[in-house]
Design a protein around this motif. Structure first.
Motif, mmCIF file in Angstrom:
data_model
loop_
_atom_site.group_PDB
_atom_site.id
_atom_site.type_symbol
_atom_site.label_atom_id
_atom_site.label_comp_id
_atom_site.label_asym_id
_atom_site.label_seq_id
_atom_site.Cartn_x
_atom_site.Cartn_y
_atom_site.Cartn_z
ATOM 1 N N TRP A 58 0.681 -1.212 -0.013
ATOM 2 C CA TRP A 58 0.129 0.065 -0.147
ATOM 3 C C TRP A 58 0.730 1.208 0.136
ATOM 4 O O TRP A 58 1.906 1.246 0.380
ATOM 5 C CB TRP A 58 -0.881 -0.257 1.203
ATOM 6 C CG TRP A 58 -2.121 -0.847 1.122
ATOM 7 C CD1 TRP A 58 -2.023 -2.289 0.957
ATOM 8 C CD2 TRP A 58 -3.537 -0.680 1.263
ATOM 9 N NE1 TRP A 58 -3.098 -2.708 0.985
ATOM 10 C CE2 TRP A 58 -3.937 -1.822 1.116
ATOM 11 C CE3 TRP A 58 -4.191 0.463 1.674
ATOM 12 C CZ2 TRP A 58 -5.479 -2.017 1.378
ATOM 13 C CZ3 TRP A 58 -5.450 0.382 1.710
ATOM 14 C CH2 TRP A 58 -6.266 -0.781 1.506
ATOM 15 N N LYS A 59 0.326 2.269 -0.427
ATOM 16 C CA LYS A 59 1.128 3.361 -0.512
ATOM 17 C C LYS A 59 -0.028 4.727 -0.007
ATOM 18 O O LYS A 59 -1.129 4.699 -0.221
ATOM 19 C CB LYS A 59 1.481 3.992 -2.043
ATOM 20 C CG LYS A 59 0.317 3.843 -2.977
ATOM 21 C CD LYS A 59 0.672 4.112 -4.459
ATOM 22 C CE LYS A 59 -0.286 4.109 -5.391
ATOM 23 N NZ LYS A 59 0.083 4.399 -6.661
ATOM 24 N N TYR A 74 -4.359 5.992 2.453
ATOM 25 C CA TYR A 74 -3.621 4.745 1.918
ATOM 26 C C TYR A 74 -4.554 4.019 0.671
ATOM 27 O O TYR A 74 -5.729 3.661 0.984
ATOM 28 C CB TYR A 74 -2.884 4.057 2.708
ATOM 29 C CG TYR A 74 -1.923 4.927 3.539
ATOM 30 C CD1 TYR A 74 -0.585 4.938 3.246
ATOM 31 C CD2 TYR A 74 -2.466 5.517 4.707
ATOM 32 C CE1 TYR A 74 0.232 5.563 4.473
ATOM 33 C CE2 TYR A 74 -1.661 6.351 5.664
ATOM 34 C CZ TYR A 74 -0.119 6.392 5.286
ATOM 35 O OH TYR A 74 0.731 7.152 6.170
ATOM 36 N N VAL A 75 -3.563 3.644 -0.371
ATOM 37 C CA VAL A 75 -4.373 2.574 -1.355
ATOM 38 C C VAL A 75 -3.340 1.675 -1.610
ATOM 39 O O VAL A 75 -2.153 1.796 -1.572
ATOM 40 C CB VAL A 75 -4.974 3.371 -2.467
ATOM 41 C CG1 VAL A 75 -6.260 4.300 -2.105
ATOM 42 C CG2 VAL A 75 -3.714 3.973 -3.229
ATOM 43 N N PRO A 76 -3.683 0.366 -2.146
ATOM 44 C CA PRO A 76 -2.881 -0.453 -2.787
ATOM 45 C C PRO A 76 -2.356 -0.016 -4.089
ATOM 46 O O PRO A 76 -2.924 1.107 -4.741
ATOM 47 C CB PRO A 76 -3.740 -1.620 -2.961
ATOM 48 C CG PRO A 76 -5.012 -1.467 -2.083
ATOM 49 C CD PRO A 76 -5.319 0.058 -2.382
ATOM 50 N N ASP A 77 -1.200 -0.463 -4.336
ATOM 51 C CA ASP A 77 -0.328 -0.009 -5.378
ATOM 52 C C ASP A 77 -1.087 -0.390 -6.640
ATOM 53 O O ASP A 77 -2.085 -1.495 -6.835
ATOM 54 C CB ASP A 77 0.983 -1.040 -5.884
ATOM 55 C CG ASP A 77 2.023 -0.681 -4.809
ATOM 56 O OD1 ASP A 77 2.142 0.730 -4.483
ATOM 57 O OD2 ASP A 77 2.839 -1.372 -4.537
ATOM 58 N N TRP A 84 -10.063 4.238 -6.770
ATOM 59 C CA TRP A 84 -9.538 3.156 -5.615
ATOM 60 C C TRP A 84 -10.818 2.231 -5.473
ATOM 61 O O TRP A 84 -11.977 2.419 -5.838
ATOM 62 C CB TRP A 84 -9.146 3.725 -4.435
ATOM 63 C CG TRP A 84 -10.471 4.535 -3.891
ATOM 64 C CD1 TRP A 84 -10.676 6.073 -4.130
ATOM 65 C CD2 TRP A 84 -11.413 4.446 -2.895
ATOM 66 N NE1 TRP A 84 -11.759 6.338 -3.430
ATOM 67 C CE2 TRP A 84 -12.324 5.427 -2.691
ATOM 68 C CE3 TRP A 84 -11.743 3.035 -2.351
ATOM 69 C CZ2 TRP A 84 -13.393 5.311 -1.757
ATOM 70 C CZ3 TRP A 84 -12.568 3.005 -1.405
ATOM 71 C CH2 TRP A 84 -13.564 4.225 -1.226
ATOM 72 N N ASP A 86 -9.851 -0.037 -2.334
ATOM 73 C CA ASP A 86 -9.717 -0.129 -1.245
ATOM 74 C C ASP A 86 -9.075 1.137 -0.880
ATOM 75 O O ASP A 86 -8.113 1.743 -1.223
ATOM 76 C CB ASP A 86 -8.802 -1.479 -1.223
ATOM 77 C CG ASP A 86 -9.079 -2.510 -1.896
ATOM 78 O OD1 ASP A 86 -9.865 -3.367 -1.469
ATOM 79 O OD2 ASP A 86 -8.899 -2.606 -2.764
ATOM 80 N N TRP A 172 -11.401 1.649 7.007
ATOM 81 C CA TRP A 172 -11.102 0.889 5.943
ATOM 82 C C TRP A 172 -12.413 0.880 4.994
ATOM 83 O O TRP A 172 -13.111 0.405 5.604
ATOM 84 C CB TRP A 172 -10.699 -0.565 6.196
ATOM 85 C CG TRP A 172 -10.131 -1.174 5.206
ATOM 86 C CD1 TRP A 172 -10.635 -1.785 4.203
ATOM 87 C CD2 TRP A 172 -8.855 -1.698 5.186
ATOM 88 N NE1 TRP A 172 -9.858 -2.449 3.619
ATOM 89 C CE2 TRP A 172 -8.810 -2.658 3.999
ATOM 90 C CE3 TRP A 172 -7.649 -1.909 6.090
ATOM 91 C CZ2 TRP A 172 -7.605 -3.263 3.641
ATOM 92 C CZ3 TRP A 172 -6.481 -2.432 5.719
ATOM 93 C CH2 TRP A 172 -6.434 -3.206 4.442
#
Length: 218
Positions: A58-59, A74-77, A84, A86, A172
């Motif tokens: 995640w970034k 933050y979100v996943p790559d 997004w 997630d 989340w």
């Protein structure tokens, strides 16, 4: 099945309401948060700080501050703040010395109200409250069957910790296909486990307080 007690659009609106702002909303195996990096502690007044473990891969997607409110997402790559599926969002709302934020039941009610205004239907989970490292803490889940202004649904796990210097909130959220509120959102068990593990790692501490001690790394 969704965890009992049941984005950025609906979630940001819910946080805005909680913070006292008058804004309206707009299959792979899960990775464990236990092996993830810890967010560098964010200090509020008096040395109080929070920490949380971010899932691997995640970034940071966004970070902003406006008056007493600081927010980081933050979100996943492969995903972004605009596109997004997630998203993990942490918000810190600083409170004046001696002031207290709304109690958990009112925070819960306000986030529910925000969802009801933004969604065609709402799946409401049970409010769970307790204490975390000596601070009042709460957890709840909300599902939006379909965002009125979009063609998807949203589901979110909320966790709040009422510190001495600030109210800390972590959430989340998932964007999902529209769903029937009698059935609940289409989430995999691994997705829920990853979210719960991450939110359980969300902690607040104060190195100067015996009631709220910091652990190594916090």
């Amino acid at each position: 099945m969704i965890a009992q007690g049941m984005g950025r659009g609906v979630f940001r609106a819910a946080l805005a309401l909680i913070a006292g702002m008058a804004l309206m909303p707009g299959g792979a195996q899960a990775q464990t948060a236990a092996a993830s990096p810890v967010v560098p502690p964010a200090a509020a007044q008096g040395g109080e700080r929070f920490s949380i473990q971010i899932p691997k891969g995640w970034k940071q997607a966004s970070r902003n501050a406006s008056g007493p409110i600081e927010t980081v997402s933050y979100v996943p790559d492969g995903q972004s703040a605009e596109r997004w599926q997630d998203m993990l969002t942490i918000q810190m709302v600083k409170t004046p010395a001696g002031a207290q934020a709304l109690p958990p039941d009112q925070l819960y009610a306000q986030s529910q109200s925000s969802y009801e205004q933004a969604c065609d239907g709402v799946k409401l989970g049970t409010l769970q409250s307790g204490r975390s490292n000596g601070y009042p803490s709460a957890f709840w889940v909300l599902g939006c069957s379909k965002v009125k202004s979009a063609g998807y649904g949203e589901t979110a796990f909320f966790r709040t910790i009422q510190g001495t210097a600030a109210l800390y909130m972590a959430q989340w959220a998932w964007r999902v296909a529209p769903f029937d509120t009698t059935q609940g959102p289409p989430l995999l068990e691994d997705q829920q486990k990853e979210a719960l593990t991450t939110l359980q790692s969300f902690q607040v501490c104060d190195p100067a307080s015996r009631q709220h001690p910091c652990q190594p790394g916090q």
